[in-house]
Structures are given as structure tokens and as C-alpha cells.
Design an enzyme around this catalytic site. Structure first.
Site, mmCIF file in Angstrom:
data_model
loop_
_atom_site.group_PDB
_atom_site.id
_atom_site.type_symbol
_atom_site.label_atom_id
_atom_site.label_comp_id
_atom_site.label_asym_id
_atom_site.label_seq_id
_atom_site.Cartn_x
_atom_site.Cartn_y
_atom_site.Cartn_z
ATOM 1 N N PHE A 14 0.672 -1.149 0.036
ATOM 2 C CA PHE A 14 -0.061 -0.088 -0.005
ATOM 3 C C PHE A 14 0.904 1.212 -0.053
ATOM 4 O O PHE A 14 1.708 1.238 0.961
ATOM 5 C CB PHE A 14 -0.890 0.241 1.026
ATOM 6 C CG PHE A 14 -1.887 1.140 1.083
ATOM 7 C CD1 PHE A 14 -2.848 1.102 0.390
ATOM 8 C CD2 PHE A 14 -1.537 2.415 1.996
ATOM 9 C CE1 PHE A 14 -3.743 2.436 0.350
ATOM 10 C CE2 PHE A 14 -2.356 3.550 1.909
ATOM 11 C CZ PHE A 14 -3.337 3.540 1.307
ATOM 12 N N ASP A 31 9.305 2.632 1.788
ATOM 13 C CA ASP A 31 8.101 3.189 2.112
ATOM 14 C C ASP A 31 8.139 2.954 3.621
ATOM 15 O O ASP A 31 7.782 1.981 4.326
ATOM 16 C CB ASP A 31 6.884 2.997 1.479
ATOM 17 C CG ASP A 31 5.524 3.549 1.806
ATOM 18 O OD1 ASP A 31 5.581 3.994 3.097
ATOM 19 O OD2 ASP A 31 4.614 3.613 1.373
ATOM 20 N N LYS A 43 2.786 9.523 8.642
ATOM 21 C CA LYS A 43 1.971 9.200 9.917
ATOM 22 C C LYS A 43 2.370 9.834 10.805
ATOM 23 O O LYS A 43 2.253 10.887 11.411
ATOM 24 C CB LYS A 43 1.734 7.493 9.709
ATOM 25 C CG LYS A 43 1.060 6.984 8.479
ATOM 26 C CD LYS A 43 0.372 5.685 8.695
ATOM 27 C CE LYS A 43 -0.761 5.612 7.957
ATOM 28 N NZ LYS A 43 -0.448 4.917 6.571
#
Ligand SMILES: *Cc1c(COP(=O)(O)O)cnc(C)c1O
Length: 395
Positions: free
Chosen positions: A127, A214, A243
Site C-alpha cells: 500500500f 516506504d 504518519k
């Protein structure tokens, strides 16, 4: 509610405030937050140092644009690069934007080397975000369906399989980079085998590819290292973060080192909001707090404590497929779809998530006390036990 586009099927719960690992609803009921706003609130809610930094900076200067020097952005870039062992940073506002920067950087890197149709190898089950390029890079058809034509220039490989990557190296001439999560998050908390990241690094070195990680979910200390690649010392060329970087204030970063650090130049990329003084004040405070309170090591300890508890109580149960994780990135995979556990958790006073259909995902804050960590484990065990009982009695 009805004036919002229906992009989420939301639970009915609405929260009013939080403190540490706890959040409170409008009626004053409290919930242990084992999700942290999806790996975001690593320092818990209403952290005094972060709240103070945001309030003080908001009273001074929120935004100036990148037309001017932004000393707080310089400071954040330095802090990020020293912690991630990188050379330069592009500051943006979200994870998807950080990955967009990485994808653009890789393409420019390829084009500068005379590869006119550069391709990036991406993983099954990955993702990377919801923008057109990042959803095209994402290894989940559900996220792509209906948005064709997808962005070209991605080659899909199975995750945790260095032989397959080697095969691509032998068959493709136009690859310029590999983009992967060191631990897959949305894909179901998939921890690759030991040696995989180092093998990816080696293949990238041999072929002149950029290794791009990532770390939007796995980074900022969550796995017990500042960034998850550090478990194998598979030093990447490009790293993306977001995040937990702002503990809830929107901020992201694309970091690069060596040749990759020099690729983007004036006119090639930018952002109006990216790296504004307010976001940078929040993020530098998050990094400083994690250092001062030794929270990265603490995340590793807490993760072990919770994993051990979960394994001791759940591993042998009929219906539990796997219990895995690294630090405070923890997954309990069941043999049945269990999305209903999100509401069941709310009813039991705990916020958690279910991803990939069958995986209970725990991404709690690093500021948990031992007692809170044990309570979290107890609540998850009780939920899983109750759920499996109801599934088995229905069968
Ligand atoms: C959440 C996430 C993203 C997307 O971040 P946004 O801030 O939602 O755009 C990208 N990659 C990974 C691994 C993520 O977990």
C-alpha cells in the site's frame, strides 16, 4: 454527515478528546487506543510538548510558502536526515505525497541516465497511497478498480521473494528503482524473512537501481528502530515518512542519500503547504521527544511484551492462523473475516483495526505503561476468544 462524500464506512463512535493512550467519546466513555489514528499518534493524544509547540508556533507564524527560507524546515530536514541516515529531505504534507516525490525522483534519476521509459518494481500486497501514481504502485486491485487507466511504469513482484526480483533484473532493461515497505502494513502486517531486505539492497547495487523504502507506517520508531530497514542495515537510497512524524499534525517527507539526494532541483517538484513552520515545529518536537524519552527502544520492548502475551494466550486456539509483528506493528491473523471486531472493540473499550479481511492490526502509542500494555493484550485476547466462540458455535 450527509454533506460528506461517502468515502468511508464509519463506525458510529465520535470522540471528543484524548490523553495519552486513552480517548473519550461525547458521553465520557473511555477507550484504550490500540490503533493511534492508524500508526499516527505514537506519543499518544494531547502530548504536552507537541501541543505546546503547535500552539506557540501558531501564535507566531503558520505559513510563508517555500519562496522564502524556512529555518524550522532546515531544522526538521537535519533531524530527519541524521536519524534516517540520509542526506537530503523534501518536506510535504502526507504519505501519498512523500511517495509521489519518491516516484518522481526515481523517474528523473532514470531519465538522467538515458532510460526513457523508467520502471519501478513494486510489491504484491503493498500500500502506497490513494493518488493516481501511488494507487498504481499499490498491490491491491480493490484500491485500483475503476480508476483505470493506471499510471504506467510499475512492475509487480511478489513480496519477500528476492529470487523473483533477481529474475526481473535479468529480464528487464528499464528498471530504475524498487519501492517496498520493510514491513507491510495495510497488507496485513507482513514481516519479511531475515535477509530479504539485505538481498534487495544487493540486487539494487548490482543493477544500479535505487532502493526506496516506504516507511510511512513502519518508520519513526514503531518497530523498535528509528526506521525498519535498520533491523538489517539495508541502507536505502530513498525513504518516505509521514504518519507518526507529526503525531497527528499532517506532515510527510521524502528523504534521499548519495546520488539520489541531488536529483530533484528547482522547478522539478514543490508544494505550497509542504514544510511550513507549523508542521515543522510539530515534527521536530516529535523527534526530540522520542529521543529524550527513549521511546524507540521502548516501542521495541512494548511490542515484545504484547506479542508474548498474545502468543501465550491465543497461539494454540483453533481459528488463530498467525500472530506476528515487529515492535508496535502487530497483527493477529484469524481464519475468518473479522471486520466486525472493530465495533466489538469499541463496545469493549478498545480501538483497533482489521486489515486484509482477517488480520487484527494493533498500532498503539509508544507511551503505554506496562499496565496499559497488559490491559491492551487482555482486551484483545478476550475479543478474539469471544469472536472465535461465536464463529464456532454458529458453524
Ligand atoms: C498510510 C500509508 C500511506 C499513505 O499515507 P497518506 O498519508 O494516507 O497519504 C502510504 N504508504 C504506507 C505504507 C502507509 O501505511
Amino acid at each position: 454527515m450527509s454533506a460528506l462524500m461517502h468515502t468511508y464506512n464509519r463506525l458510529a463512535l465520535a470522540l471528543s478528546h484524548g490523553e495519552g493512550a486513552w480517548v473519550y467519546d461525547l458521553d465520557g466513555n473511555r477507550y484504550l487506543d490500540a490503533l493511534g489514528g492508524i500508526a499516527v499518534c505514537a506519543l499518544g493524544h494531547a502530548h504536552p510538548a507537541v501541543s505546546r509547540a503547535i500552539c506557540e508556533q501558531a501564535g507566531k507564524l503558520i505559513h510563508t510558502s517555500n519562496i522564502y527560507r524556512i529555518p524550522l524546515q532546515d531544522q526538521l530536514g537535519e533531524a530527519l536526515c541524521s536519524h534516517a541516515r540520509m542526506d537530503s529531505a523534501f518536506i510535504c504534507n502526507s504519505g501519498a505525497e512523500a511517495n509521489e516525490a519518491a516516484i518522481k525522483l526515481a523517474r528523473l534519476y532514470g531519465n538522467k541516465r538515458g532510460i526513457s521509459n523508467p520502471a519501478i518494481v513494486v510489491m504484491e500486497g503493498s500500500f502506497h497511497g490513494r493518488t493516481m501514481a501511488t494507487l498504481s504502485a499499490t498491490g491491491n486491485r480493490k484500491i485500483q478498480a475503476g480508476f483505470e487507466p493506471l499510471v504506467q511504469g510499475f512492475i509487480r513482484a511478489p513480496y519477500n521473494n528476492s529470487a523473483a526480483l533477481q529474475q526481473i533484473a535479468e529480464n528487464s532493461r528499464n528498471v530504475v528503482a524498487v519501492l517496498l515497505e520493510p514491513v507491510q502494513g495495510e497488507g496485513g502486517i507482513i514481516v519479511p524473512d531475515e535477509g530479504y531486505l539485505a538481498a534487495v539492497r544487493e540486487i539494487c547495487d548490482k543493477n544500479g537501481w535505487l532502493m526506496m523504502v516506504d516507511e510511512i507506517q513502519s518508520g519513526m520508531g514503531r518497530t523498535g528502530q528509528w526506521f525498519a530497514w535498520m533491523h538489517e542495515d539495508a541502507h536505502p537510497d530513498v525513504l518516505t515518512s509521514a504518519k507518526a512524524l507529526g503525531n497527528g499534525f499532517p506532515v510527510g517527507a521524502c528523504l534521499a542519500r548519495g546520488d539520489a539526494a541531488e536529483i530533484l532541483s528547482p522547478g522539478t517538484h514543490g508544494s505550497t503547504f509542504g514544510g511550513n513552520p507549523l508542521a515543522c515545529a510539530a515534527a521536530t518536537t516529535v523527534i526530540r521527544t522520542m529521543d529524550e524519552d527513549k521511546l524507540v527502544a521502548r516501542a521495541g520492548e512494548l511490542g515484545e511484551r504484547i506479542l508474548n502475551r498474545l502468543r501465550a494466550e491465543l497461539a494454540d486456539l483453533d481459528g488463530v492462523a498467525d500472530i506476528r509483528g515487529r515492535g508496535l506493528m502487530i497483527g493477529v491473523e484469524l481464519e475468518h473475516d473479522c471486520a466486525q471486531l472493530m465495533q466489538a472493540g469499541v463496545d469493549a473499550g478498545i480501538l483497533l483495526n482489521v486489515t486484509a479481511g482477517k488480520v487484527i492490526r494493533l498500532l498503539p502509542p509508544y507511551i503505554l505503561s506496562d499496565e496499559e500494555a497488559d490491559l491492551l493484550s487482555e482486551k484483545v485476547c478476550a475479543l478474539v476468544t469471544g469472536f472465535l466462540k461465536s464463529v464456532h458455535s454458529a458453524a
